[in-house]
Enzyme design. Structure first.
Site, PDB file in Angstrom:
ATOM      1  N   ASN A  45       0.809  -1.210   0.000  1.00 17.61           N
ATOM      2  CA  ASN A  45       0.000   0.000   0.000  1.00 17.61           C
ATOM      3  C   ASN A  45       0.849   1.270   0.000  1.00 17.61           C
ATOM      4  O   ASN A  45       1.884   1.330   0.648  1.00 17.61           O
ATOM      5  CB  ASN A  45      -0.862   0.027   1.251  1.00 17.61           C
ATOM      6  CG  ASN A  45      -2.243  -0.498   0.985  1.00 17.61           C
ATOM      7  OD1 ASN A  45      -3.130   0.260   0.624  1.00 17.61           O
ATOM      8  ND2 ASN A  45      -2.409  -1.796   1.099  1.00 17.61           N
TER       9      ASN A  45
ATOM     10  N   ALA B  31       3.210  -4.240   9.291  1.00 17.76           N
ATOM     11  CA  ALA B  31       2.730  -4.637   7.962  1.00 17.76           C
ATOM     12  C   ALA B  31       3.844  -4.523   6.922  1.00 17.76           C
ATOM     13  O   ALA B  31       3.826  -5.221   5.904  1.00 17.76           O
ATOM     14  CB  ALA B  31       1.522  -3.789   7.564  1.00 17.76           C
TER      15      ALA B  31
ATOM     16  N   GLY C 136       5.275  -7.023   3.604  1.00 17.86           N
ATOM     17  CA  GLY C 136       5.068  -6.502   2.267  1.00 17.86           C
ATOM     18  C   GLY C 136       3.659  -5.982   2.046  1.00 17.86           C
ATOM     19  O   GLY C 136       3.199  -5.848   0.923  1.00 17.86           O
ATOM     20  N   LYS C 137       2.936  -5.680   3.153  1.00 18.30           N
ATOM     21  CA  LYS C 137       1.575  -5.159   3.002  1.00 18.30           C
ATOM     22  C   LYS C 137       1.591  -3.652   2.805  1.00 18.30           C
ATOM     23  O   LYS C 137       0.657  -3.066   2.287  1.00 18.30           O
ATOM     24  CB  LYS C 137       0.737  -5.491   4.247  1.00 18.30           C
ATOM     25  CG  LYS C 137       0.479  -6.984   4.430  1.00 18.30           C
ATOM     26  CD  LYS C 137      -0.219  -7.252   5.769  1.00 18.30           C
ATOM     27  CE  LYS C 137      -0.538  -8.748   5.928  1.00 18.30           C
ATOM     28  NZ  LYS C 137      -1.098  -9.052   7.247  1.00 18.30           N
ATOM     29  N   VAL C 138       2.622  -3.033   3.327  1.00 16.25           N
ATOM     30  CA  VAL C 138       2.758  -1.588   3.230  1.00 16.25           C
ATOM     31  C   VAL C 138       4.144  -1.313   2.660  1.00 16.25           C
ATOM     32  O   VAL C 138       5.119  -1.938   3.076  1.00 16.25           O
ATOM     33  CB  VAL C 138       2.607  -0.927   4.619  1.00 16.25           C
ATOM     34  CG1 VAL C 138       3.017   0.532   4.578  1.00 16.25           C
ATOM     35  CG2 VAL C 138       1.172  -1.060   5.119  1.00 16.25           C
TER      36      VAL C 138
END
Lengths: 392, 392, 392, 392
Positions: D281, D305, D309-311
């Protein structure tokens, strides 16, 4: 129902008071509990609790560190029966001074005086309790007469004591403890205030007017024209002096609140006010359910405390905050600590070294001030941070 | 890095201090905000916030109630710039006395003295801040020199003031405020302490040693051999006396902590210690993020307070707890209140009625004690709740 | 650093992974822990934890009650090593079905597949972890390859299984567990999914797409053109059917979240949708750190659940919410329960009774619908609550 | 009182339902509110709320960024009347897709169908409510008949719709919205589900069986032998496909829970499962009262996160978590955003681009898999992290 008519506790409160009596539980150093903490508490706050146990047992209690250990107490812990943990730690020399809310000391007196608090439920009708003359602390229940009689005891003690001058809270609590030991021999087994007097552990309170003890001292001043008063400056200086004298310093903080702040301001007082370059805390353990994101000062983390010089920047690995209700975390912590290798130390008996420590503080502060190392108020500099007219 | 060397703030802290300066925001009574609260805040804590606005505006401020209103302040609210809300309420006569942590009053002095605190981030490296001489209060940042110079101002004021006797915290803060008004004319616009002095609003602190103000008073005693000291008993008796004198009593509690407890113990002191049957609070508003389930005494709900006689049992509908960070809730609340029908009252100026009120308390306590209505310590009764030997 | 290049985990993550390996801790029924809970946990959440132990041991496990017990699991409990507690309860027949977040089941596979998760710290640099290919769950650390290889195992399993039709999550997890038992014999000792398959305990997940298991099922559908899919309706009906079949029903809720809601909606589904007058839960135990004041549905208390028919109004005394991190509370609870009188029951093996129970549900729903006892949609009544045009 | 007899709501619940009706409040872009946020919200969570407003208005809405914006919704927000904020954002093109708990969508139907929910108190007697047939969601009250009639409407809609095949939740909610628009013309003004259908905003739910909508779909399958079912894999793939197609991606997360996790797993699914190196993100805004220290996965911070690798690691300055009840924070946020420079965008109408986006995802995944860039399961390496026999 315009007000409570004191003493007019007509209806029997018996039915609300059918729960088991609360007794001071004394930790025993259980090996099972230790194993559960070592092997079963592996992550999240369980792991933090385990870290706290190890920092205390393996580092703070290490004989060569000779750490001066403060215990700060907020939250209704003596009503919950946790006074036994504090008594055990004091008896074993594992804490050197206490800073507590007044309420915890006041409610400790109920145990010393043999009144009974009962296990109960937080889901009761408070208007009914009020009418029945039953007092509630969350799920702890007891008759309102316990308050009235404990208050009467305090007022009698103040008259008996006869001191009519400013004192530190440590002196007040010590005198109270000595009186209890005299009136109720053996009560050091089930009273924090009495045990502290017995073992020479000074007890401070950061908000001396903010409890029924302080309320009765206020009564004593107004109605008996006494000049007995708590002088908070004495408390500030005594705690500063203990910290200055400590080889290493560390704390166990239950809850947070003003007791925590009172302890932690010791280091800033030394450098900021007295100009003495003593470093911050070496060890820092806190059990709390506060959250830093809500921003209370008492919720400040060890990291934030570093910026204030309250915690030594190099020791962050030796700081632990475990987020857990003290009623659960503290008995587990004490079981572990009591059963650990250094689970008994020679008691420092700081109660009897206060004058000497404060004199040393005064001497050292004189030296730094004479040397002119204290920052004087300066004029506004070009960065505008030193006062001036730039506001609005 | 064994300790902070005071004054040795070598490296430029400038880069940490690039955030907008924090200014005291003064609420204006916005109609838009009012409408949002009325129509958009319909359930959960938004609804509680709306209820708090209406209880204050429509009931507590009703002229015929002439409610004596206490505001208690915990959490770092002046650092966050919320002092402007307090100044506005005092100027308009909407609060009659304050009980605050010392920290909020100490940090208010920075504004009065024209130092600048900056908006920042809570996610900064505290060791770096420490090395750069920058102090952090969650996300508020300022140079450590601000502390040192504010401290120096306090010590100079104490010398200038020259009082060498026990005082209540209200007297101390009033003298400090008068000094500020003299040294920095106009600062009542952006200082809570100065505005309170200007408008006759007494400010108490429940833990007088627990802030940099108290730390400097302690220095003054130790190093200047002054007999100036805070006497907490005076505070207890003055607050009791205000409550006794109030036609109706109500409070707005920001946060909780010892200021809350200090306020709320007023009623129990009256009945429990002085034997005066004055009822509990008529109105109770709290903004907090504490939760009753964690059991802190300062988290006690109005319902629990009923069992202690702190809150009148009949008025629970006029008690509101809204769970929200004060930095959000309090400005919204003030916008609503300031814009409401009774958004300005004649100021009570209780600062100048303290002696008179305390005398009335003493007189009334003499009467009840003479009449023998106070509960005397009694012997152990058959229910075992009145002391005895049944413990263990 | 635009994205993680999968597989390109160049630098050695070794230094972050030096903490002790996390192992599934199996509770042993310690008498010491039991005594601590009985005698030392007397008030506040400690007391609630004790009540939960007693409600479970003395009431839910009473043979004549034959309670059907659901365990709901939210929060990262298998990463924290708490899977061993669940395995122990299942092996002893003390829980009859599970509702878990997918994440807990996914991370359980790491243990089954012999990967190692490590104890660590929540205070690490996440950008550094990202660059080093280390994954963090609060303070649990492990290499990103563990994710990739666990994912690969799941995709291989799905191919091996070969089912290409709608299934309930219980069927999916059961097949996964059977596969694990085959691939890694003995892993029922350290895998919740495997143990559940071994002991016939169905495991549901309320949000089947919301975990790496669901992500790989989605891959399987898109890339392998499979028609395997989770049909949530099957889950709803199977859980309803278990509750309908239960003599008494009770639950242990770890955390809250959608697993809690999924369980608790069983009773409303029966009366509200199927028209079957089965009462609400008889027992309700929750460990959580949520607070009702924040208003999350998953934070709803047993009392609020009464208004929905989720909890039997007569049984509120048998409902307990203890506010404590599950990583602390659950192992303590399990030690107590495992060591209690009825600490082993005949396993219900509900996995193998699903079809039969759903048929009974269908049969009973047919009867109520034939009898016309279900409320038909009605026209707007005079009180305006039954639809109409009064909105805006 | 063994169970609720559906339909047998004998006694008049009128007295509990006397509170003001809850109406969907539509934000108007008030300049006063904007100024309060800019000038009065300077520190702590107030400052975070201000930052969230600016990240959204000044960055996410910047035309050249063309950010694809997801809104996730947990907590009882439509019952609290916050649906109006969501409708406003959708109508203005400011959010592109929704992920919501089923409960929020179910309770939104009450508004669409012109039932009335009432403002109330959380302090009511639930047993009394139960007997009176009144349902409580914290402080929102309404007759149980509202549930029964909304359920009946859903079952009738399912029959009317006639689809008997697997669908994504977006399709289900879209069909429901179209039906509402037909049955109750104009209801897109006061229904989230209807407005989403009108404006082409797909709505997903992460736990499709976990609400009364899912309960009635389950009834439809069991009692009407329908093959209509929600296929969660479709949801996973559609959301992944939107994120893959986005030029920049950002989210506004209300609460947390499984909707948050469902959104945030999009990026890991791309790299971890599909092997597509799309970054995390770019923007992340959350309003929550959870605390990271309690360790719930849904409480994970943007920092944690990053390790998944979510952010995107470079964008942490564009991530904001403001700790505040959504019922307070979200209306304030919407007032600010609606009144900002880019407060209206062309709507993306992603509802009608799902197939195309999923095809693009499939195409790209084929390419990476053909190129062999996906990590294959590997054998145990020397560091013992790749499976093997080292466990126990």
């Amino acid at each position: 129902m315009p007000h409570r008519a004191p003493g007019a506790l007509s209806k029997g409160p018996a039915n609300h008071l059918s729960g088991r009596p609360i007794r001071y539980y004394r930790p025993r150093g259980s090996a099972d509990v230790r194993q559960l903490i070592e092997d079963g508490f592996q992550a999240f706050n369980a792991a933090r609790l385990g870290e706290a146990c190890r920092v205390f047992s393996d580092k703070m209690l290490l004989p060569e560190h000779d750490t001066t250990i403060g215990l700060t107490v907020a939250g209704a812990l003596t009503p919950a029966g946790l006074g036994g943990c504090m008594v055990e730690l004091m008896e074993r020399g594992l804490v050197d001074f206490l800073i507590s809310t007044g309420a915890n000391l006041y409610h400790d007196l109920h145990y010393a005086l043999n009144f009974t608090l009962h296990r109960g439920s937080p889901f009761v009708d408070d208007v009914e309790l009020y009418e029945d003359g039953v007092i509630r602390i969350y799920d702890v229940l007891f008759p309102a007469t316990v308050l009235l009689e404990t208050d009467a005891y305090i007022r009698e003690f103040l008259v008996r004591w006869g001191v009519s001058a400013p004192v530190s809270t440590a002196e007040l609590h010590y005198a109270l403890g000595r009186d209890l030991l005299e009136q109720k021999p053996g009560c050091e087994e089930y009273s924090v205030v009495a045990a502290a007097a017995e073992y020479g552990v000074p007890i401070y309170t950061s908000s001396p007017g903010d409890s029924s003890i302080g309320m009765n001292v206020a009564f004593h001043e107004l109605m008996n024209d006494s000049s007995l008063m708590v002088d908070p400056s004495k408390d500030v200086n005594e705690i500063c002096a203990f910290i200055l004298a400590g080889k290493k310093n560390g704390c166990v903080i239950l809850g947070g609140g003003s007791p925590k702040n009172f302890y932690l301001q010791g280091q800033p007082t030394l450098w900021e006010v007295y100009g003495i370059p003593k470093g911050g805390n070496d060890y820092f353990i806190q059990f709390t359910t506060d959250s830093v994101v809500w921003g209370g000062l008492s919720g400040a983390t060890p990291a934030e405390a570093v910026s204030w010089g309250k915690v030594n920047p190099g020791v962050l690995p030796d700081t632990v905050v475990a987020y857990c209700d003290s009623t659960i975390a503290f008995p587990l912590f004490c079981e572990y600590v009591v059963g650990s290798q250094h689970g008994r130390r020679r008691r420092k008996a700081l109660m009897h070294q206060r004058d000497e420590c404060v004199l040393a503080l005064k001497r050292e502060a004189r030296v730094t001030h004479a040397a002119g190392t204290v920052v004087a108020p300066v004029e506004a500099g070009p960065d505008g941070t030193s006062g001036g007219k730039q506001h609005r």
